[in-house]
Design a protein around this motif. Sequence first.
Motif, mmCIF file in Angstrom:
data_model
loop_
_atom_site.group_PDB
_atom_site.id
_atom_site.type_symbol
_atom_site.label_atom_id
_atom_site.label_comp_id
_atom_site.label_asym_id
_atom_site.label_seq_id
_atom_site.Cartn_x
_atom_site.Cartn_y
_atom_site.Cartn_z
ATOM 1 N N LEU A 8 -17.760 -99.141 -43.950
ATOM 2 C CA LEU A 8 -17.646 -100.484 -44.527
ATOM 3 C C LEU A 8 -16.195 -100.904 -44.351
ATOM 4 O O LEU A 8 -15.283 -100.227 -44.838
ATOM 5 N N GLY A 10 -13.334 -104.282 -42.861
ATOM 6 C CA GLY A 10 -12.647 -105.518 -43.247
ATOM 7 C C GLY A 10 -11.175 -105.280 -43.477
ATOM 8 O O GLY A 10 -10.492 -106.123 -44.060
ATOM 9 N N LEU A 33 -18.928 -105.384 -41.305
ATOM 10 C CA LEU A 33 -18.012 -106.411 -41.809
ATOM 11 C C LEU A 33 -18.794 -107.410 -42.646
ATOM 12 O O LEU A 33 -19.979 -107.641 -42.397
ATOM 13 N N ALA A 34 -18.092 -108.017 -43.606
ATOM 14 C CA ALA A 34 -18.762 -108.991 -44.469
ATOM 15 C C ALA A 34 -19.172 -110.229 -43.682
ATOM 16 O O ALA A 34 -20.075 -110.956 -44.083
ATOM 17 N N ARG A 36 -17.029 -112.786 -42.950
ATOM 18 C CA ARG A 36 -16.325 -113.979 -43.436
ATOM 19 C C ARG A 36 -15.270 -114.432 -42.440
ATOM 20 O O ARG A 36 -15.095 -115.615 -42.217
ATOM 21 N N ARG A 48 -21.794 -104.491 -37.160
ATOM 22 C CA ARG A 48 -22.824 -105.318 -37.774
ATOM 23 C C ARG A 48 -22.106 -106.195 -38.799
ATOM 24 O O ARG A 48 -21.087 -105.789 -39.360
ATOM 25 N N PHE A 52 -25.589 -106.797 -47.265
ATOM 26 C CA PHE A 52 -26.804 -105.977 -47.187
ATOM 27 C C PHE A 52 -27.835 -106.433 -48.216
ATOM 28 O O PHE A 52 -28.974 -105.991 -48.184
ATOM 29 N N GLY A 53 -27.398 -107.258 -49.164
ATOM 30 C CA GLY A 53 -28.280 -107.629 -50.259
ATOM 31 C C GLY A 53 -28.105 -106.645 -51.424
ATOM 32 O O GLY A 53 -29.089 -106.044 -51.873
ATOM 33 N N GLY A 54 -26.871 -106.478 -51.865
ATOM 34 C CA GLY A 54 -26.587 -105.624 -53.020
ATOM 35 C C GLY A 54 -26.741 -104.144 -52.724
ATOM 36 O O GLY A 54 -26.980 -103.735 -51.585
ATOM 37 N N THR A 74 -13.126 -100.500 -47.391
ATOM 38 C CA THR A 74 -12.912 -101.922 -47.675
ATOM 39 C C THR A 74 -11.574 -102.115 -48.385
ATOM 40 O O THR A 74 -10.923 -101.150 -48.813
ATOM 41 N N ALA A 78 -11.808 -105.646 -52.880
ATOM 42 C CA ALA A 78 -13.230 -105.921 -52.620
ATOM 43 C C ALA A 78 -14.047 -105.007 -53.533
ATOM 44 O O ALA A 78 -14.658 -104.029 -53.099
ATOM 45 N N GLN A 139 -9.958 -116.789 -50.196
ATOM 46 C CA GLN A 139 -11.141 -116.896 -51.057
ATOM 47 C C GLN A 139 -10.833 -117.343 -52.475
ATOM 48 O O GLN A 139 -11.652 -117.988 -53.101
ATOM 49 N N LYS A 198 -1.408 -109.864 -54.186
ATOM 50 C CA LYS A 198 -2.220 -108.741 -54.641
ATOM 51 C C LYS A 198 -1.443 -107.467 -54.335
ATOM 52 O O LYS A 198 -0.611 -107.466 -53.425
HETATM 53 N N1 LIG Z 1 -10.669 -109.201 -51.432
HETATM 54 C C1 LIG Z 1 -9.604 -109.179 -50.657
HETATM 55 O O1 LIG Z 1 -8.480 -109.454 -51.087
HETATM 56 C C2 LIG Z 1 -9.721 -108.760 -49.215
HETATM 57 C C3 LIG Z 1 -8.565 -108.691 -48.430
HETATM 58 C C4 LIG Z 1 -8.670 -108.286 -47.088
HETATM 59 C C5 LIG Z 1 -9.900 -107.970 -46.556
HETATM 60 N N2 LIG Z 1 -11.014 -108.046 -47.353
HETATM 61 C C6 LIG Z 1 -12.308 -107.696 -46.750
HETATM 62 O O2 LIG Z 1 -13.121 -108.847 -46.768
HETATM 63 C C7 LIG Z 1 -14.475 -108.491 -47.035
HETATM 64 C C8 LIG Z 1 -14.998 -109.287 -48.226
HETATM 65 O O3 LIG Z 1 -14.169 -109.030 -49.351
HETATM 66 P P1 LIG Z 1 -14.617 -109.501 -50.812
HETATM 67 O O4 LIG Z 1 -13.473 -109.262 -51.739
HETATM 68 O O5 LIG Z 1 -15.282 -110.828 -50.732
HETATM 69 O O6 LIG Z 1 -15.762 -108.416 -51.119
HETATM 70 P P2 LIG Z 1 -16.623 -108.170 -52.431
HETATM 71 O O7 LIG Z 1 -16.411 -109.269 -53.415
HETATM 72 O O8 LIG Z 1 -16.406 -106.787 -52.892
HETATM 73 O O9 LIG Z 1 -18.089 -108.233 -51.821
HETATM 74 C C9 LIG Z 1 -18.904 -109.385 -51.903
HETATM 75 C C10 LIG Z 1 -20.132 -109.164 -51.049
HETATM 76 O O10 LIG Z 1 -19.811 -109.266 -49.664
HETATM 77 C C11 LIG Z 1 -20.572 -108.335 -48.906
HETATM 78 N N3 LIG Z 1 -19.635 -107.417 -48.236
HETATM 79 C C12 LIG Z 1 -18.333 -107.161 -48.552
HETATM 80 N N4 LIG Z 1 -17.777 -106.309 -47.690
HETATM 81 C C13 LIG Z 1 -18.750 -106.007 -46.783
HETATM 82 C C14 LIG Z 1 -18.780 -105.187 -45.627
HETATM 83 N N5 LIG Z 1 -17.697 -104.492 -45.215
HETATM 84 N N6 LIG Z 1 -19.959 -105.115 -44.926
HETATM 85 C C15 LIG Z 1 -21.041 -105.832 -45.334
HETATM 86 N N7 LIG Z 1 -21.056 -106.620 -46.413
HETATM 87 C C16 LIG Z 1 -19.926 -106.718 -47.136
HETATM 88 C C17 LIG Z 1 -21.489 -107.651 -49.894
HETATM 89 O O11 LIG Z 1 -22.681 -108.417 -49.900
HETATM 90 P P3 LIG Z 1 -24.101 -107.763 -50.274
HETATM 91 O O12 LIG Z 1 -24.068 -107.492 -51.740
HETATM 92 O O13 LIG Z 1 -25.089 -108.802 -49.863
HETATM 93 O O14 LIG Z 1 -24.234 -106.489 -49.469
HETATM 94 C C18 LIG Z 1 -20.741 -107.790 -51.204
HETATM 95 O O15 LIG Z 1 -21.561 -107.723 -52.336
HETATM 96 C C19 LIG Z 1 -14.490 -106.978 -47.252
HETATM 97 O O16 LIG Z 1 -14.981 -106.391 -46.070
HETATM 98 C C20 LIG Z 1 -13.049 -106.610 -47.502
HETATM 99 O O17 LIG Z 1 -12.740 -105.316 -47.018
HETATM 100 C C21 LIG Z 1 -10.951 -108.444 -48.657
#
Ligand SMILES: NC(=O)c1ccc[n+]([C@@H]2O[C@H](COP(=O)([O-])OP(=O)(O)OC[C@H]3O[C@@H](n4cnc5c(N)ncnc54)[C@H](OP(=O)(O)O)[C@@H]3O)[C@@H](O)[C@H]2O)c1
Length: 255
Positions: A8, A10, A33-34, A36, A48, A52-54, A74, A78, A139, A198
Amino acid sequence: MTHRILILGGTTEARQLAGKLARREDFSVTLSLAGRTESPIAQGVPVRAGGFGGAAGLAAYLGQEHIHLLIDATHPYAARISANAAEAARQAGAPILALRRPGWETVAGDRWTLVDNVAEAVRALGAASRRVFLAIGRQEAGAFEAAPQHSYLIRSVDPVEPKLTVPDALYLLARGPFPEADERALLEKHGINAVVSKNSGGDATYGKIAAARALGIEVIMVRRPPLPDVPSAETVEALVANIDHFFEPVAERGV
Ligand SMILES: NC(=O)c1ccc[n+]([C@@H]2O[C@H](COP(=O)([O-])OP(=O)(O)OC[C@H]3O[C@@H](n4cnc5c(N)ncnc54)[C@H](OP(=O)(O)O)[C@@H]3O)[C@@H](O)[C@H]2O)c1
């Protein structure tokens, strides 16, 4: 035997880890990857994208794809996907390892104000107008609409859409790493007097923290969210060593 691994990702580390593992003939690696970021940089392994849907959806995927090892690489903020990963691994009976980059610690000269979340960061900026560098990703930038009295310089990998309703905001699109000297020049050029960050850890985005220290600028630092307690390593190298150990035949592990 080929070991099927789902990473997993990102993050930079996830990409590096995928690259290292992809060179191994005994591993079959998929990076998730998410979905985004609009143009994810080439990963060198099958990718991919999308949720995944939780936890239940991820658990089903682990079963369908016969994943032998789940790696949560991740971003430390996240929190939802990390919680889902731990729960899905439990449900599917699959082992999990996490890559947990250590956070930054304050050093002499730092002026950090610690807050628990982005909403608190908005309040911590105070009532008087300030010139704020927002470097928390796109975000959660919208939360700062609650404080339209400040001027914002907002940096993100992808465009912030929709734009903030505040009267004074400048947008900068860039992907790290960001060296300290460049960050210092940026803070000076825009007359920044507050940085919102952060506690990502690692070197790639530390430049702004060091630059703020050098210039005596306050950093509003959003604390890390709580993450599930799973076996983890702090670096890509340490994680690869853990993976090797994990897949060694039991007889060779000396247990
Ligand atoms: N938050 C940050 O500051 C930050 C900074 C840099 C990079 N990122 C990256 O950006 C992505 C999204 O971050 P977030 O903070 O929005 O995540 P999050 O709030 O923890 O996750 C929200 C939802 O996004 C989906 N998701 C997140 N990461 C995924 C992955 N690697 N593969 C497939 N689905 C994923 C999942 O959906 P489902 O429940 O439907 O599976 C999860 O429930 C992550 O991959 C993270 O590593 C985040």
